[in-house]
Design a protein around this motif. Sequence first.
Motif, PDB file in Angstrom:
ATOM      1  N   LYS A 376     -35.610  36.129  32.102  1.00 32.30           N
ATOM      2  CA  LYS A 376     -36.568  37.097  32.652  1.00 32.30           C
ATOM      3  C   LYS A 376     -36.062  38.539  31.933  1.00 32.30           C
ATOM      4  N   ILE A 377     -35.504  38.528  30.758  1.00 32.99           N
ATOM      5  CA  ILE A 377     -35.020  39.754  30.288  1.00 32.99           C
ATOM      6  C   ILE A 377     -35.427  39.534  28.635  1.00 32.99           C
ATOM      7  N   ASN A 378     -35.669  40.678  27.855  1.00 24.86           N
ATOM      8  CA  ASN A 378     -35.872  40.437  26.546  1.00 24.86           C
ATOM      9  C   ASN A 378     -34.216  40.642  26.029  1.00 24.86           C
ATOM     10  N   GLN A 379     -33.643  39.658  25.446  1.00 29.49           N
ATOM     11  CA  GLN A 379     -32.338  39.426  24.978  1.00 29.49           C
ATOM     12  C   GLN A 379     -32.197  40.301  23.689  1.00 29.49           C
ATOM     13  N   THR A 380     -33.268  40.268  23.012  1.00 30.51           N
ATOM     14  CA  THR A 380     -33.220  41.126  21.609  1.00 30.51           C
ATOM     15  C   THR A 380     -32.925  42.628  21.922  1.00 30.51           C
ATOM     16  N   THR A 381     -33.782  43.304  22.961  1.00 35.77           N
ATOM     17  CA  THR A 381     -33.635  44.518  23.252  1.00 35.77           C
ATOM     18  C   THR A 381     -32.597  44.690  24.103  1.00 35.77           C
ATOM     19  N   PHE A 382     -32.031  44.026  24.785  1.00 39.13           N
ATOM     20  CA  PHE A 382     -30.848  44.072  25.519  1.00 39.13           C
ATOM     21  C   PHE A 382     -29.429  44.099  24.942  1.00 39.13           C
ATOM     22  N   SER A 396     -23.344  38.836  21.413  1.00 33.30           N
ATOM     23  CA  SER A 396     -24.344  37.357  21.185  1.00 33.30           C
ATOM     24  C   SER A 396     -24.760  36.727  22.767  1.00 33.30           C
ATOM     25  N   PHE A 397     -25.689  36.390  22.875  1.00 33.95           N
ATOM     26  CA  PHE A 397     -25.977  35.673  23.872  1.00 33.95           C
ATOM     27  C   PHE A 397     -25.954  34.259  23.689  1.00 33.95           C
ATOM     28  N   CYS A 398     -25.174  33.648  24.733  1.00 34.51           N
ATOM     29  CA  CYS A 398     -24.961  32.087  24.774  1.00 34.51           C
ATOM     30  C   CYS A 398     -24.564  31.405  26.247  1.00 34.51           C
ATOM     31  N   LEU A 399     -24.236  30.404  26.478  1.00 33.60           N
ATOM     32  CA  LEU A 399     -24.091  29.625  27.396  1.00 33.60           C
ATOM     33  C   LEU A 399     -22.852  29.437  27.645  1.00 33.60           C
ATOM     34  N   PHE A 400     -22.111  29.162  26.711  1.00 29.53           N
ATOM     35  CA  PHE A 400     -20.485  29.063  26.717  1.00 29.53           C
ATOM     36  C   PHE A 400     -19.772  29.513  25.498  1.00 29.53           C
ATOM     37  N   LEU A 401     -18.820  30.182  25.852  1.00 22.03           N
ATOM     38  CA  LEU A 401     -17.941  30.665  24.790  1.00 22.03           C
ATOM     39  C   LEU A 401     -17.438  29.603  23.712  1.00 22.03           C
ATOM     40  N   SER A 451     -34.588  32.600  17.163  1.00 18.90           N
ATOM     41  CA  SER A 451     -35.705  31.779  17.675  1.00 18.90           C
ATOM     42  C   SER A 451     -35.506  31.792  19.125  1.00 18.90           C
ATOM     43  N   ASP A 452     -36.454  31.526  19.927  1.00 19.71           N
ATOM     44  CA  ASP A 452     -36.117  31.406  21.569  1.00 19.71           C
ATOM     45  C   ASP A 452     -36.006  30.162  21.797  1.00 19.71           C
ATOM     46  N   THR A 453     -36.583  29.086  21.181  1.00 20.08           N
ATOM     47  CA  THR A 453     -36.191  27.681  21.252  1.00 20.08           C
ATOM     48  C   THR A 453     -35.403  27.001  20.151  1.00 20.08           C
ATOM     49  N   VAL A 454     -35.305  25.653  20.267  1.00 22.23           N
ATOM     50  CA  VAL A 454     -34.543  24.831  19.238  1.00 22.23           C
ATOM     51  C   VAL A 454     -35.336  24.898  17.960  1.00 22.23           C
ATOM     52  N   ARG A 455     -34.942  25.186  16.872  1.00 20.95           N
ATOM     53  CA  ARG A 455     -35.447  25.328  15.447  1.00 20.95           C
ATOM     54  C   ARG A 455     -34.525  24.540  14.406  1.00 20.95           C
ATOM     55  N   GLY A 456     -33.409  24.486  15.010  1.00 20.48           N
ATOM     56  CA  GLY A 456     -32.222  23.759  13.949  1.00 20.48           C
ATOM     57  C   GLY A 456     -31.068  23.939  14.521  1.00 20.48           C
ATOM     58  N   THR A 512     -30.366  27.427  19.351  1.00 15.51           N
ATOM     59  CA  THR A 512     -30.980  28.540  20.122  1.00 15.51           C
ATOM     60  C   THR A 512     -31.756  27.861  21.274  1.00 15.51           C
ATOM     61  N   HIS A 513     -31.589  28.477  22.621  1.00 11.71           N
ATOM     62  CA  HIS A 513     -32.384  27.886  23.685  1.00 11.71           C
ATOM     63  C   HIS A 513     -32.045  29.216  24.590  1.00 11.71           C
ATOM     64  N   ASN A 514     -32.819  30.141  24.545  1.00 13.22           N
ATOM     65  CA  ASN A 514     -32.560  31.317  25.241  1.00 13.22           C
ATOM     66  C   ASN A 514     -32.642  31.265  26.653  1.00 13.22           C
ATOM     67  N   SER A 515     -33.208  30.379  27.320  1.00 16.09           N
ATOM     68  CA  SER A 515     -33.384  30.394  28.541  1.00 16.09           C
ATOM     69  C   SER A 515     -32.057  29.830  29.299  1.00 16.09           C
ATOM     70  N   SER A 516     -31.356  29.253  28.392  1.00 18.25           N
ATOM     71  CA  SER A 516     -29.752  28.780  28.933  1.00 18.25           C
ATOM     72  C   SER A 516     -28.562  29.670  28.550  1.00 18.25           C
ATOM     73  N   ASN A 517     -29.108  30.752  28.264  1.00 18.58           N
ATOM     74  CA  ASN A 517     -28.085  31.777  27.503  1.00 18.58           C
ATOM     75  C   ASN A 517     -27.460  32.621  28.929  1.00 18.58           C
ATOM     76  N   TYR A 518     -26.750  32.125  29.814  1.00 20.58           N
ATOM     77  CA  TYR A 518     -26.364  32.959  30.838  1.00 20.58           C
ATOM     78  C   TYR A 518     -25.140  33.905  30.772  1.00 20.58           C
ATOM     79  N   ARG A 519     -24.818  34.087  29.445  1.00 18.78           N
ATOM     80  CA  ARG A 519     -23.479  34.950  29.275  1.00 18.78           C
ATOM     81  C   ARG A 519     -23.844  35.647  27.965  1.00 18.78           C
ATOM     82  N   CYS A 520     -23.191  36.862  28.045  1.00 17.82           N
ATOM     83  CA  CYS A 520     -23.391  37.795  26.735  1.00 17.82           C
ATOM     84  C   CYS A 520     -21.871  38.183  26.209  1.00 17.82           C
TER      85      CYS A 520
END
Length: 694
Positions: A376-382, A396-401, A451-456, A512-520
């Motif tokens: 629900k946020i623009n991670q690039t802007t944040f 960096s935004f991520c799910l796990f360190l 990318s917002d979704t998986v590209r590689g 990359t999978h932005n909707s899973s990135n619950y950590r910064c």
Amino acid sequence: MEKPIKKFKEEGPMLAYVHPEYFSIFDANWQIGNPKSSLTKPNTVVISEAIAQKYFGKENPIGRVIKLSNELNLEVTGIIDNPADNTDLPYELFVSFETLTANPKFRYGGSGLDHWGGVNSSTFCFVLLPENVDINTANRQMAALNKKYHGTDYKSYAHNLIPFKEMHHSIPYYGAMPMKWIWIMSAIGIFLIVTACFNFINMATAQALRRSKEVGVRKAVGGTKGQVFTQFLLETALITFSAMAIGFVLASLILPNITEWLDRPGSWPKVVIWGDPLLWSFLASLFVIVVLLAGTYPGTILAGFRPVLALKGNVTARHIGGISLRRGLIVFQFVLIQLLVICTLVVNNQVDFMLSSSVGYETKGIASIEIPTPDKINQTTFRQRLLEIPGISDASFCLFLPTTSSNNTSNFSFDTRQKDELWQINTKTADNNYVKTFGLTLVAGQNIPLSDTVRGYLVNEKVVEKLGFKDPNDVVGKNIKIWGVSAPVYGVLKNWNNTSFQNGIDPVAVFTHNSSNYRCAVQLNSTNLHSTMKSVEKLWNEYFPDYLYEQTFMNEQIARSYELENIMLKLIRVFSMISIFIGCLGLYGLVKFMASQKTKEIGVRKVLGASLGSILGIFGKEIALLIVVAFALAAPIGWYVMHAWLQDYEYRIPIGADILSLAILITFIVAAVTAGYESLKAALNDPVKSLKSE
């Protein structure tokens, strides 16, 4: 006037998603409601009495709403008693399992509940077996179930049942205390008790010479051998009882503070449970064993004195076992001391090694903050706004360190291979700043694109190894399929420790999978951390005003993963100090006894011109010999025990000559300090007085 919103951050395992059947297996006293009606519908929650008081005060909580993670509105439908302090299931909020099914967009819900990918390390299945069903029979049935639902790859999976009573000590089931440590601590405790008993024997037999006339008089007036023995045993019992009473007082004073000292709140009882029958059975058994072990030999010696010799004062050291007995007891004590010192040094060095060694990238100066709603946020802007804060060099935004005790794993397939690999890959979703922020090293290829979704994918060297390739470049450009998405491998990362030094390096994929990135993760380059993190918190509150702000530093988080080792180190240090103290008492008693037996010899030597150093050498040689003999016994035992302990760590220190040398050096220093005063006192005695006294 509208009531202010209350926000709570609960620590530890307090919340569980459960089926109503949970309460058919585990007992709970329901104050309001019952599992048949309170946990059958979605978005319902049952809370403990303490949570009800904390959240709602004196108001009736039934029908009120709790908002979980600011996403799910949960209606309170029941109240149960608070969990016991010593439970392995300390849950105080029970959310109906139907809530996950009804909320597929919630992070723990959705389609993952319908396949094995939805099972993770926090998923438990409790089974209540009929009384006539053996657990081995049930496990054979589980094996058949495993084969049915895992298909041709069933041999790579296992779902074993274990008795619930074993869960507390089971490492795979996140037990609070591994059983091996219970045995280690128990063995140390037994050794300390035995050592204290030996010390008592030492001192009691030394006192026997002074009590010889007392025994002679008792026997002369008709006292029997059995009566003398019983008298001494009763004296031993009285001393032991007094010691246990003092122990009770100390335990009552120490227990309320021990969890804070161990940094394990809630993991240790705060009071002595006086009503526990097991406690009293243990203490009664311990009392009897200590009295018999400590009192039998000295009582037998005293009871065996011949009254004529005793009354004439002709009882000598030979009649009470002499110095040889004391030497044997002291050697035993020094064996224990050096064993504990070796254990302490090894554990200390291993913990230091784990905390100081590089995990394969930079961990200092990295703070981690939770992101409640990444989609629900623009991670690039944040991120751009974070970089505007002085003191922040990257984010960096991520799910796990890169290194964490909590990880996701997944099946995956490689290139044109028709079947999934029989091993799982550790998945880490992150943006394309992940590599730079943490200082990870690319050994082949390039970074993943924005990318917002998986590209590689980025994979580590372990993946290359397990796929059967030697050159990392051989996998770059090849497709792999994770989470149903096939995409090329962009690059290969140098291996790093993604869990801890206790485990080996796992195969890892970053994508990359932005909707899973619950950590910064924020990389700091400022010495004024307080000001920088305050600015981060201010920005965070601008984006997430309804959530609680929380930050952790990565090096502190890694250190917490070695919490158990630190606790054991503290306990072993305490036991070592107690052992050294007991050993010092025994050694002091031996030197004092030797001095009393060698009074005439020392006097004659001084009259003949012996120097102070040569007289001190009489005691020094004796003590040094005992220490060397004890070391010869303790060193191989200590090496074997600690070598076995270190096998649990993939990365470990060697047990070299430096550790063993330091152990014997510490023992010599302790012995010199302990025996020095009494030896010097004996050496400085006036030889005239010494010879007259003889």
